[in-house]
Design an enzyme around this catalytic site. Structure first.
Site, PDB file in Angstrom:
ATOM      1  N   HIS A  59      -8.778  -1.743  -5.930  1.00  0.00           N
ATOM      2  CA  HIS A  59      -8.354  -1.723  -7.327  1.00  0.00           C
ATOM      3  C   HIS A  59      -9.297  -2.618  -8.136  1.00  0.00           C
ATOM      4  CE1 HIS A  59      -4.137  -0.098  -6.676  1.00  0.00           C
ATOM      5  NE2 HIS A  59      -4.367  -0.561  -5.470  1.00  0.00           N
ATOM      6  N   HIS A  91      -8.628   1.909  -0.687  1.00  0.00           N
ATOM      7  CA  HIS A  91      -9.059   1.892  -2.085  1.00  0.00           C
ATOM      8  C   HIS A  91      -9.063   0.469  -2.605  1.00  0.00           C
ATOM      9  CE1 HIS A  91      -4.731   2.649  -1.818  1.00  0.00           C
ATOM     10  NE2 HIS A  91      -4.605   1.895  -2.911  1.00  0.00           N
ATOM     11  N   GLN A 140       0.837  -1.211   0.000  1.00  0.00           N
ATOM     12  CA  GLN A 140       0.000   0.000   0.000  1.00  0.00           C
ATOM     13  C   GLN A 140       0.865   1.251   0.000  1.00  0.00           C
ATOM     14  OE1 GLN A 140      -2.888   0.151   3.188  1.00  0.00           O
ATOM     15  NE2 GLN A 140      -3.861   2.012   2.393  1.00  0.00           N
TER      16      GLN A 140
HETATM   17  P1  AMP Z   1      -1.680   1.260  -3.545  1.00  0.00           P
HETATM   18  O1  AMP Z   1      -0.316   0.754  -3.919  1.00  0.00           O
HETATM   19  O2  AMP Z   1      -2.672   0.119  -3.345  1.00  0.00           O
HETATM   20  O3  AMP Z   1      -1.653   2.227  -2.390  1.00  0.00           O
HETATM   21  O4  AMP Z   1      -2.199   1.996  -4.820  1.00  0.00           O
HETATM   22  C1  AMP Z   1      -2.264   3.384  -4.945  1.00  0.00           C
HETATM   23  C2  AMP Z   1      -2.668   3.654  -6.340  1.00  0.00           C
HETATM   24  O5  AMP Z   1      -3.071   5.002  -6.419  1.00  0.00           O
HETATM   25  C3  AMP Z   1      -1.565   3.446  -7.382  1.00  0.00           C
HETATM   26  O6  AMP Z   1      -1.981   2.498  -8.346  1.00  0.00           O
HETATM   27  C4  AMP Z   1      -1.363   4.846  -7.960  1.00  0.00           C
HETATM   28  O7  AMP Z   1      -1.068   4.818  -9.336  1.00  0.00           O
HETATM   29  C5  AMP Z   1      -2.694   5.498  -7.667  1.00  0.00           C
HETATM   30  N1  AMP Z   1      -2.671   6.955  -7.547  1.00  0.00           N
HETATM   31  C6  AMP Z   1      -1.822   7.706  -6.792  1.00  0.00           C
HETATM   32  N2  AMP Z   1      -2.124   9.014  -6.910  1.00  0.00           N
HETATM   33  C7  AMP Z   1      -3.198   9.087  -7.748  1.00  0.00           C
HETATM   34  C8  AMP Z   1      -3.971  10.169  -8.266  1.00  0.00           C
HETATM   35  N3  AMP Z   1      -3.711  11.450  -7.952  1.00  0.00           N
HETATM   36  N4  AMP Z   1      -4.987   9.879  -9.104  1.00  0.00           N
HETATM   37  C9  AMP Z   1      -5.248   8.600  -9.431  1.00  0.00           C
HETATM   38  N5  AMP Z   1      -4.567   7.537  -8.980  1.00  0.00           N
HETATM   39  C10 AMP Z   1      -3.538   7.779  -8.143  1.00  0.00           C
END
Ligand code: AMP
Length: 112
Positions: A100, A98, A92
């Site tokens: 996916h 969130h 994370q």
């Molecule tokens: P995680 O590794 O599960 O925390 O995933 C976070 C996700 O958020 C990643 O896939 C990023 O590419 C995505 N992310 C980060 N900042 C943004 C943003 N401003 N808008 C859309 N997606 C984002």
């Protein structure tokens, strides 16, 4: 929460390609997609990680999954993966829960 990127998206302080929004949930395209379809579904309530959830968050967690299901149905996506990364050790990076939603032939789970 003040410094949370996803809270800023909810408040309209940061741009995002919104896919779905209602009173409790928001979905938008991942800024760095790891699959042809890569949508993030988030609760509007700030909770940092799944491991912080309480029994009282049952409806919120169920709602996230049902929201993802509705989005997939509306976009006519037949098969998909739903993924939570939990805590730093679980991959994370953004500390606002969130889900996916990933679909398409090339899903790069290594980078999710
Ligand atoms: P995680 O590794 O599960 O925390 O995933 C976070 C996700 O958020 C990643 O896939 C990023 O590419 C995505 N992310 C980060 N900042 C943004 C943003 N401003 N808008 C859309 N997606 C984002």
């Amino acid at each position: 929460m003040k410094d949370c990127v996803f809270c800023k998206i909810i408040k309209g302080q940061l741009p995002a390609k919104k896919i779905f929004e209602d009173e409790n949930f928001l979905a938008f395209n991942d800024i760095s997609p790891k699959a042809n379809t890569h949508i993030l579904v988030i609760p509007k309530k700030h909770i940092s990680k799944i491991s912080d959830c309480q029994d009282s968050d049952q409806n919120l967690i169920g709602g996230l999954i049902l929201t993802a299901k509705k989005i997939a149905a509306k976009k006519n996506i037949k098969g998909y993966k739903l993924l939570f990364n939990v805590d730093k050790e679980g991959g994370q990076v953004v500390f606002h829960i969130h889900l996916h939603l990933l679909a398409g032939k090339k899903i790069n789970l290594e980078q999710c």
